[in-house]
Each structure stands twice: as structure tokens, then as C-alpha cells.
Scaffold this motif. Structure first.
Motif, PDB file in Angstrom:
ATOM      1  N   MET A  72      61.610  38.006  43.105  1.00  0.00           N
ATOM      2  CA  MET A  72      61.104  37.215  43.943  1.00  0.00           C
ATOM      3  C   MET A  72      60.523  36.216  42.320  1.00  0.00           C
ATOM      4  SD  MET A  72      57.352  38.539  46.072  1.00  0.00           S
ATOM      5  CE  MET A  72      58.340  39.224  47.226  1.00  0.00           C
ATOM      6  N   LYS A  73      60.169  35.678  42.772  1.00  0.00           N
ATOM      7  CA  LYS A  73      59.767  34.237  42.422  1.00  0.00           C
ATOM      8  C   LYS A  73      57.978  35.211  41.602  1.00  0.00           C
ATOM      9  CE  LYS A  73      61.492  30.115  42.886  1.00  0.00           C
ATOM     10  NZ  LYS A  73      61.288  28.579  43.990  1.00  0.00           N
ATOM     11  N   ALA A  74      57.862  34.881  40.224  1.00  0.00           N
ATOM     12  CA  ALA A  74      56.781  35.584  39.517  1.00  0.00           C
ATOM     13  C   ALA A  74      55.737  34.295  40.957  1.00  0.00           C
ATOM     14  CB  ALA A  74      56.547  34.918  37.863  1.00  0.00           C
ATOM     15  N   SER A  75      55.726  33.053  41.291  1.00  0.00           N
ATOM     16  CA  SER A  75      54.910  32.384  42.445  1.00  0.00           C
ATOM     17  C   SER A  75      54.153  32.852  43.066  1.00  0.00           C
ATOM     18  CB  SER A  75      55.235  31.137  41.657  1.00  0.00           C
ATOM     19  OG  SER A  75      56.465  30.451  42.366  1.00  0.00           O
ATOM     20  N   LYS A  76      55.579  33.619  43.412  1.00  0.00           N
ATOM     21  CA  LYS A  76      55.525  34.191  44.743  1.00  0.00           C
ATOM     22  C   LYS A  76      54.408  35.249  44.877  1.00  0.00           C
ATOM     23  CE  LYS A  76      59.146  32.986  48.186  1.00  0.00           C
ATOM     24  NZ  LYS A  76      60.515  33.388  49.042  1.00  0.00           N
ATOM     25  N   ILE A  77      54.621  36.253  43.662  1.00  0.00           N
ATOM     26  CA  ILE A  77      54.228  36.772  43.176  1.00  0.00           C
ATOM     27  C   ILE A  77      52.922  37.404  42.836  1.00  0.00           C
ATOM     28  CG2 ILE A  77      53.270  39.871  41.483  1.00  0.00           C
ATOM     29  CD1 ILE A  77      57.411  39.070  41.366  1.00  0.00           C
ATOM     30  N   VAL A  78      52.143  35.908  42.121  1.00  0.00           N
ATOM     31  CA  VAL A  78      51.050  35.764  42.195  1.00  0.00           C
ATOM     32  C   VAL A  78      50.325  35.293  43.404  1.00  0.00           C
ATOM     33  CG1 VAL A  78      49.580  34.088  40.567  1.00  0.00           C
ATOM     34  CG2 VAL A  78      51.306  34.852  39.920  1.00  0.00           C
ATOM     35  N   TYR A  79      50.554  34.394  43.808  1.00  0.00           N
ATOM     36  CA  TYR A  79      50.310  33.727  45.028  1.00  0.00           C
ATOM     37  C   TYR A  79      49.501  35.062  46.152  1.00  0.00           C
ATOM     38  CZ  TYR A  79      49.314  31.068  49.543  1.00  0.00           C
ATOM     39  OH  TYR A  79      48.718  29.907  50.379  1.00  0.00           O
ATOM     40  N   LYS A  80      51.080  35.936  45.689  1.00  0.00           N
ATOM     41  CA  LYS A  80      50.559  36.736  47.176  1.00  0.00           C
ATOM     42  C   LYS A  80      48.978  36.808  47.497  1.00  0.00           C
ATOM     43  CE  LYS A  80      53.178  39.107  49.538  1.00  0.00           C
ATOM     44  NZ  LYS A  80      54.070  39.021  51.226  1.00  0.00           N
ATOM     45  N   PRO A  81      48.251  37.299  46.809  1.00  0.00           N
ATOM     46  CA  PRO A  81      47.027  37.938  46.385  1.00  0.00           C
ATOM     47  C   PRO A  81      45.852  37.255  47.443  1.00  0.00           C
ATOM     48  CG  PRO A  81      47.331  38.924  44.392  1.00  0.00           C
ATOM     49  CD  PRO A  81      48.790  37.694  45.050  1.00  0.00           C
ATOM     50  N   VAL A  82      46.588  36.028  47.142  1.00  0.00           N
ATOM     51  CA  VAL A  82      45.209  34.817  47.552  1.00  0.00           C
ATOM     52  C   VAL A  82      46.436  35.042  49.091  1.00  0.00           C
ATOM     53  CG1 VAL A  82      45.273  32.922  47.724  1.00  0.00           C
ATOM     54  CG2 VAL A  82      45.191  33.805  46.003  1.00  0.00           C
ATOM     55  N   GLY A  83      47.144  34.138  49.249  1.00  0.00           N
ATOM     56  CA  GLY A  83      48.062  34.754  50.727  1.00  0.00           C
ATOM     57  C   GLY A  83      47.385  35.857  51.372  1.00  0.00           C
ATOM     58  N   LEU A  84      46.932  36.652  50.865  1.00  0.00           N
ATOM     59  CA  LEU A  84      46.935  38.294  52.157  1.00  0.00           C
ATOM     60  C   LEU A  84      45.039  37.618  52.359  1.00  0.00           C
ATOM     61  CD1 LEU A  84      47.812  40.838  50.331  1.00  0.00           C
ATOM     62  CD2 LEU A  84      48.914  40.350  52.544  1.00  0.00           C
ATOM     63  N   ALA A  85      44.496  37.538  51.126  1.00  0.00           N
ATOM     64  CA  ALA A  85      43.072  37.043  51.751  1.00  0.00           C
ATOM     65  C   ALA A  85      42.181  35.953  52.288  1.00  0.00           C
ATOM     66  CB  ALA A  85      41.933  36.764  50.252  1.00  0.00           C
ATOM     67  N   LEU A  86      43.733  35.216  52.618  1.00  0.00           N
ATOM     68  CA  LEU A  86      43.435  33.868  53.694  1.00  0.00           C
ATOM     69  C   LEU A  86      43.850  34.028  54.444  1.00  0.00           C
ATOM     70  CD1 LEU A  86      45.198  31.407  51.060  1.00  0.00           C
ATOM     71  CD2 LEU A  86      42.801  31.709  51.763  1.00  0.00           C
ATOM     72  N   GLY A  87      44.591  34.616  55.107  1.00  0.00           N
ATOM     73  CA  GLY A  87      44.922  35.688  55.904  1.00  0.00           C
ATOM     74  C   GLY A  87      44.210  36.254  56.710  1.00  0.00           C
ATOM     75  N   ALA A  88      42.910  37.304  56.007  1.00  0.00           N
ATOM     76  CA  ALA A  88      42.238  37.827  56.869  1.00  0.00           C
ATOM     77  C   ALA A  88      41.351  36.708  56.811  1.00  0.00           C
ATOM     78  CB  ALA A  88      41.368  38.361  55.588  1.00  0.00           C
ATOM     79  N   LEU A  89      40.759  35.485  56.236  1.00  0.00           N
ATOM     80  CA  LEU A  89      40.253  34.393  56.263  1.00  0.00           C
ATOM     81  C   LEU A  89      40.502  34.160  57.557  1.00  0.00           C
ATOM     82  CD1 LEU A  89      37.453  33.080  56.346  1.00  0.00           C
ATOM     83  CD2 LEU A  89      38.579  31.432  54.588  1.00  0.00           C
ATOM     84  N   SER A  90      41.447  33.467  57.499  1.00  0.00           N
ATOM     85  CA  SER A  90      42.548  32.465  59.369  1.00  0.00           C
ATOM     86  C   SER A  90      41.758  33.619  60.745  1.00  0.00           C
ATOM     87  CB  SER A  90      43.253  32.578  58.133  1.00  0.00           C
ATOM     88  OG  SER A  90      44.627  33.742  58.607  1.00  0.00           O
ATOM     89  N   GLY A  91      42.372  34.639  60.043  1.00  0.00           N
ATOM     90  CA  GLY A  91      41.854  35.911  61.304  1.00  0.00           C
ATOM     91  C   GLY A  91      40.070  36.046  61.775  1.00  0.00           C
ATOM     92  N   ALA A  92      39.433  35.620  60.838  1.00  0.00           N
ATOM     93  CA  ALA A  92      38.075  35.624  61.617  1.00  0.00           C
ATOM     94  C   ALA A  92      37.290  34.976  61.865  1.00  0.00           C
ATOM     95  CB  ALA A  92      37.042  35.911  59.689  1.00  0.00           C
ATOM     96  N   VAL A  93      37.866  33.538  61.558  1.00  0.00           N
ATOM     97  CA  VAL A  93      37.746  32.008  61.617  1.00  0.00           C
ATOM     98  C   VAL A  93      38.698  32.088  62.798  1.00  0.00           C
ATOM     99  CG1 VAL A  93      38.307  29.362  61.756  1.00  0.00           C
ATOM    100  CG2 VAL A  93      37.515  30.694  59.340  1.00  0.00           C
ATOM    101  N   ALA A  94      39.845  32.166  63.012  1.00  0.00           N
ATOM    102  CA  ALA A  94      40.266  32.036  64.281  1.00  0.00           C
ATOM    103  C   ALA A  94      39.529  32.766  65.730  1.00  0.00           C
ATOM    104  CB  ALA A  94      41.958  32.446  64.249  1.00  0.00           C
ATOM    105  N   GLY A  95      39.315  34.138  65.714  1.00  0.00           N
ATOM    106  CA  GLY A  95      38.272  34.881  66.142  1.00  0.00           C
ATOM    107  C   GLY A  95      37.242  34.416  66.408  1.00  0.00           C
ATOM    108  N   ALA A  96      36.519  33.953  65.814  1.00  0.00           N
ATOM    109  CA  ALA A  96      35.469  32.577  66.087  1.00  0.00           C
ATOM    110  C   ALA A  96      35.494  31.467  66.816  1.00  0.00           C
ATOM    111  CB  ALA A  96      34.837  32.388  64.595  1.00  0.00           C
TER     112      ALA A  96
END
Length: 88
Positions: free
Chosen positions: A1-25
Motif C-alpha cells: 500500500m502506498k504511503a499516501s494511502k496509509i496517511v490518508y486513511k485516518p482522514v478518510g475515516l473521519a470524513l466518513g463519519a462526518l458525511s454520515g452525520a451530514v447525510a442523516g441530517a
């Protein structure tokens, strides 16, 4: 796995949680307008018709998909601008 994917993974997870909250509202607001009711029907709600339940499920799925795609794309674009490397 590329380093950029590994570094971006926590950001992607946080954005996923945020998008779920926004979509629910967004879904709750859309259902209030379209369904003329505060609560969307559950699949096991005996007092609601099939049509209403399936319409609510389709609307919810569409809103979640659009919000998730927009947030994911925005996050990847921001990461690319900051690092010069596309995270995906």
C-alpha cells in the motif's frame, strides 16, 4: 500500500463519519418536506404502506451516496492540493 494511502486513511475515516452525520441530517429534513412527517418509516412499521417505506429507503440511500461521494472527493482533492499526491 502506498504511503499516501496509509496517511490518508485516518482522514478518510473521519470524513466518513462526518458525511454520515451530514447525510442523516439532510435526510431528516428532506423527509419532513416530502413525507409531511417528522419521522421516516422503519421497514417493520406496521402502520406504514410499502410504498412509503420503499420511498423513504430509496431517498435515504440516494442522499447518503451523494453526500459520501461529495465528501470523499472533496477530501481527496484537499489532500492532493496539500501534498501534491492523489490519495486514492
Amino acid at each position: 500500500m502506498k504511503a499516501s494511502k496509509i496517511v490518508y486513511k485516518p482522514v478518510g475515516l473521519a470524513l466518513g463519519a462526518l458525511s454520515g452525520a451530514v447525510a442523516g441530517a439532510a435526510f431528516k429534513q428532506a423527509w419532513k418536506v416530502l413525507g409531511h412527517d417528522d419521522d421516516a418509516p422503519d421497514a417493520t412499521d406496521a402502520d406504514r404502506a410499502w410504498r412509503e417505506i420503499l420511498l423513504a429507503a430509496a431517498l435515504q440511500g440516494a442522499i447518503f451516496a451523494v453526500v459520501k461521494a461529495a465528501v470523499d472527493r472533496g477530501g481527496a482533492t484537499a489532500a492532493h492540493r496539500l501534498t501534491g499526491v492523489w490519495p486514492g
